[in-house]
Design a protein around this motif. Structure first.
Motif, PDB file in Angstrom:
ATOM      1  N   MET A   1       0.839  -1.189   0.000  1.00  0.00           N
ATOM      2  CA  MET A   1       0.000   0.000   0.000  1.00  0.00           C
ATOM      3  C   MET A   1       0.883   1.251   0.000  1.00  0.00           C
ATOM      4  N   SER A   2       0.435   2.270  -0.683  1.00  0.00           N
ATOM      5  CA  SER A   2       1.145   3.547  -0.691  1.00  0.00           C
ATOM      6  C   SER A   2       0.909   4.273   0.636  1.00  0.00           C
ATOM      7  N   THR A   3       1.736   5.275   0.903  1.00  0.00           N
ATOM      8  CA  THR A   3       1.585   6.068   2.126  1.00  0.00           C
ATOM      9  C   THR A   3       0.190   6.676   2.195  1.00  0.00           C
ATOM     10  N   ARG A   4      -0.268   7.191   1.096  1.00  0.00           N
ATOM     11  CA  ARG A   4      -1.606   7.802   1.063  1.00  0.00           C
ATOM     12  C   ARG A   4      -2.699   6.776   1.380  1.00  0.00           C
ATOM     13  N   GLU A   5      -2.579   5.572   0.826  1.00  0.00           N
ATOM     14  CA  GLU A   5      -3.571   4.530   1.105  1.00  0.00           C
ATOM     15  C   GLU A   5      -3.546   4.127   2.581  1.00  0.00           C
ATOM     16  N   VAL A   6      -2.350   3.996   3.138  1.00  0.00           N
ATOM     17  CA  VAL A   6      -2.222   3.638   4.556  1.00  0.00           C
ATOM     18  C   VAL A   6      -2.856   4.713   5.430  1.00  0.00           C
ATOM     19  N   THR A   7      -2.576   5.975   5.138  1.00  0.00           N
ATOM     20  CA  THR A   7      -3.143   7.046   5.968  1.00  0.00           C
ATOM     21  C   THR A   7      -4.661   7.129   5.801  1.00  0.00           C
ATOM     22  N   ASN A   8      -5.164   6.864   4.604  1.00  0.00           N
ATOM     23  CA  ASN A   8      -6.618   6.849   4.401  1.00  0.00           C
ATOM     24  C   ASN A   8      -7.279   5.748   5.228  1.00  0.00           C
ATOM     25  N   VAL A   9      -6.676   4.558   5.229  1.00  0.00           N
ATOM     26  CA  VAL A   9      -7.202   3.452   6.036  1.00  0.00           C
ATOM     27  C   VAL A   9      -7.162   3.824   7.511  1.00  0.00           C
ATOM     28  N   PHE A  10      -6.048   4.422   7.949  1.00  0.00           N
ATOM     29  CA  PHE A  10      -5.952   4.844   9.347  1.00  0.00           C
ATOM     30  C   PHE A  10      -7.071   5.817   9.693  1.00  0.00           C
TER      31      PHE A  10
END
Length: 169
Positions: free
Chosen positions: A1-10
């Protein structure tokens, strides 16, 4: 997962845990967001351990060194876990972890670079010498009695706001 995807999930999972979630891309946005989140709440405990915490001087005379008397804690937390929506506060660098659980309102500021996809990723990052205390916080404090009556804020803050600080923009 990209950083943006990880932060969105968070951010999605933190919201599901009843945490307020905000994004700040600049120091001006962080200042404005903190003013909105804090409203008139006072006194504010801020440990001033990190450079970001020391830069929150605009909180002025609202800041107290007494976490036991504070209505709210504002602190930069060590990390966040996307899969659970949790923020992580540790005793690293002499931080008193009680600051995140004593006041009725906890405002956790987390850098986008410190959001981990999984708990395993976080513990791998910690390495073989973790801090003495590691506290995972998933939303406001909740407890239920044997009859399943839910009560908020008995064993910790009744309100949690998370501000994700993005390095972009």
């Amino acid at each position: 997962m990209s950083t943006r995807e990880v932060t969105n999930v968070f951010m999605q999972n933190a919201s599901r845990c009843a945490a307020g979630t905000r994004l700040a891309r600049t120091s001006e946005e962080l200042h404005q967001t903190l003013n909105e989140v804090l409203g008139e709440e006072s006194p504010v405990y801020c440990p001033r351990v990190t450079a970001l915490e020391r830069a929150l001087g605009f909180l002025g005379d609202r800041v107290t060194d007494d976490m036991f008397q504070a209505a709210v804690t504002v602190e930069e937390v060590d990390a966040a876990i996307a899969e659970t929506g949790s923020v992580v506060s540790t005793s690293a660098h002499g931080r008193a972890v009680q600051g995140s659980i004593l006041p009725s309102h906890h405002v956790a500021i987390v850098a986008e670079d410190n959001v981990f996809a999984t708990l395993d990723d976080f513990f791998a990052w910690l390495g073989e010498a973790p801090p003495t205390n590691v506290t995972l916080i998933s939303g406001p404090s909740r407890t239920a009695d044997i009859e399943l009556t839910l009560t908020i804020g008995v064993h910790g803050p009744e309100k949690l706001d998370v501000i994700l600080v993005s390095g972009r923009g």
